[in-house]
Scaffold this active site. Structure first.
Site, PDB file in Angstrom:
ATOM      1  N   HIS A  38      57.648  89.309  13.012  1.00  0.00           N
ATOM      2  CA  HIS A  38      59.087  89.594  12.932  1.00  0.00           C
ATOM      3  C   HIS A  38      59.611  89.297  11.522  1.00  0.00           C
ATOM      4  O   HIS A  38      60.420  90.064  10.972  1.00  0.00           O
ATOM      5  CB  HIS A  38      59.859  88.720  13.925  1.00  0.00           C
ATOM      6  CG  HIS A  38      59.582  89.019  15.359  1.00  0.00           C
ATOM      7  ND1 HIS A  38      58.943  88.129  16.182  1.00  0.00           N
ATOM      8  CD2 HIS A  38      59.872  90.098  16.121  1.00  0.00           C
ATOM      9  CE1 HIS A  38      58.847  88.644  17.392  1.00  0.00           C
ATOM     10  NE2 HIS A  38      59.399  89.845  17.383  1.00  0.00           N
TER      11      HIS A  38
ATOM     12  N   GLN B 172      56.496 102.913  20.855  1.00  0.00           N
ATOM     13  CA  GLN B 172      57.926 102.609  20.826  1.00  0.00           C
ATOM     14  C   GLN B 172      58.559 103.127  19.542  1.00  0.00           C
ATOM     15  O   GLN B 172      59.661 103.697  19.562  1.00  0.00           O
ATOM     16  CB  GLN B 172      58.137 101.101  20.936  1.00  0.00           C
ATOM     17  CG  GLN B 172      59.572 100.655  20.748  1.00  0.00           C
ATOM     18  CD  GLN B 172      59.717  99.151  20.855  1.00  0.00           C
ATOM     19  OE1 GLN B 172      59.824  98.623  21.957  1.00  0.00           O
ATOM     20  NE2 GLN B 172      59.709  98.454  19.733  1.00  0.00           N
TER      21      GLN B 172
ATOM     22  N   GLN C  38      63.953  96.869  30.258  1.00  0.00           N
ATOM     23  CA  GLN C  38      62.655  97.410  29.843  1.00  0.00           C
ATOM     24  C   GLN C  38      61.481  96.688  30.492  1.00  0.00           C
ATOM     25  O   GLN C  38      60.333  96.984  30.191  1.00  0.00           O
ATOM     26  CB  GLN C  38      62.520  97.393  28.324  1.00  0.00           C
ATOM     27  CG  GLN C  38      62.367  96.022  27.695  1.00  0.00           C
ATOM     28  CD  GLN C  38      62.437  96.088  26.183  1.00  0.00           C
ATOM     29  OE1 GLN C  38      63.469  96.406  25.601  1.00  0.00           O
ATOM     30  NE2 GLN C  38      61.328  95.783  25.518  1.00  0.00           N
TER      31      GLN C  38
ATOM     32  N   SER D  16      52.078  88.596  18.044  1.00  0.00           N
ATOM     33  CA  SER D  16      52.942  88.976  19.159  1.00  0.00           C
ATOM     34  C   SER D  16      53.535  87.721  19.773  1.00  0.00           C
ATOM     35  O   SER D  16      52.886  86.657  19.791  1.00  0.00           O
ATOM     36  CB  SER D  16      52.135  89.739  20.216  1.00  0.00           C
ATOM     37  OG  SER D  16      52.887  89.905  21.403  1.00  0.00           O
TER      38      SER D  16
ATOM     39  N   MET E  44      63.359  90.622  20.479  1.00  0.00           N
ATOM     40  CA  MET E  44      63.641  89.925  21.732  1.00  0.00           C
ATOM     41  C   MET E  44      63.428  88.418  21.561  1.00  0.00           C
ATOM     42  O   MET E  44      63.212  87.696  22.524  1.00  0.00           O
ATOM     43  CB  MET E  44      62.772  90.475  22.869  1.00  0.00           C
ATOM     44  CG  MET E  44      63.138  91.908  23.237  1.00  0.00           C
ATOM     45  SD  MET E  44      62.730  92.364  24.933  1.00  0.00           S
ATOM     46  CE  MET E  44      60.965  92.137  24.938  1.00  0.00           C
TER      47      MET E  44
END
Length: 283
Positions: free
Chosen positions: A37, A155, A61, A187, A30
């Protein structure tokens, strides 16, 4: 680097490289990219001929509109980070109508209970949104492999269930959690933490490692009480949940069984910023 905003040119480009016998690896994100990432991207580069990174803040979501509004977005910086890894990466960054069509809404999925515990209990409809966007991405990009971080372990298991139920031929690869020096799981939400809260949030991983050490000798209920009491004494963080669960079913355990694997899961707030983490437990 090629950046695709529309599906059709991307589909045509993928067909061309697949006709040449090359494999496609997908890293769904996202945006607001960080080293976590990039570790997924590195994994994908080692195991795929062509890596595609999707950058899309998925509206379906988010159960909290304010959370969606505040979610960090910086596409230009994201592209610079990816290009520094390799200029051969492709990026798919559509708008919501391009990906979803006219009706931006979630499909309903039966994930056999994986969706109703932990995150699902506190974020209603969240995993229907996750399943919907990942299904759209898989159908558009048709990757052989897709790479997800274990920080969002629930997830990860739900995406595995999604491929089982839909028959989509994608190998789901879980990648280890990348942490800051303090132990805090990397994060995008960390960027919203104040400098003080970022220091204090290391308490989350400190608590998980303590729970892991206790797991060898103490019961799940004892460890849960221990965690809850630690958070009661913490003035900076508010515990939402702590749970020890079977890694396959994600069901809360009462008694450990030999031959089964378990993880400890946690969600906590630093002011209005919600942080999650988990750790594997040795039985």
């Amino acid at each position: 680097m090629q950046v695709f905003r529309e599906k059709q040119p991307l589909i045509q480009a993928i067909q061309k490289i697949k006709s040449a016998g090359k494999s496609v690896g997908l890293v769904p994100t996202m945006g607001a990219l960080h080293d976590g990432h990039l570790s997924l991207v590195k994994n994908a580069l080692r195991r795929s001929d062509q890596v595609i990174v999707s950058i899309f803040v998925n509206p379906t979501q988010f159960d909290n509109p304010k959370d969606l509004e505040k979610y960090p977005r910086n596409l230009e910086r994201d592209l610079e980070l990816l290009k520094a890894e390799t200029p051969d990466i492709w990026v798919f960054s559509p708008n919501a109508n391009e990906l979803y069509g006219e009706h931006i809404s979630s499909e309903k999925f039966d994930f056999e209970g994986l969706e109703s515990v932990m995150e699902g209990e506190f974020r209603h409809g969240h995993f229907d949104g996750v399943g919907t966007v990942v299904k759209h991405l898989f159908e558009t990009i048709t990757p052989e492999k897709a790479f997800f971080g274990e920080k969002d372990y629930q997830q990860l298991q739900i995406i595995r269930k999604l491929t089982d139920k839909t028959g989509l031929p994608v190998e789901i690869i879980g990648c280890p959690i990348l942490r800051e020096e303090s132990g805090l799981a990397r994060s995008s939400r960390n960027e919203r933490l104040s400098s003080q809260n970022r220091i204090e949030a290391a308490f989350i991983y400190e608590t998980l490692t303590g729970a892991s050490q206790l797991f060898g000798t103490e019961s799940a209920s004892y460890i849960t009480n221990w965690v809850e009491n630690r958070f009661k004494d913490n003035q900076h963080l508010k515990l939402e949940y702590f749970q020890i669960a079977d890694v396959e079913t994600l069901k809360k355990i009462n008694i450990k069984e030999k031959g089964k694997q378990y993880r400890a899961f946690i969600a906590a707030y630093a002011d209005d910023i919600r942080l999650i983490d988990n750790i594997a437990l040795d039985n």
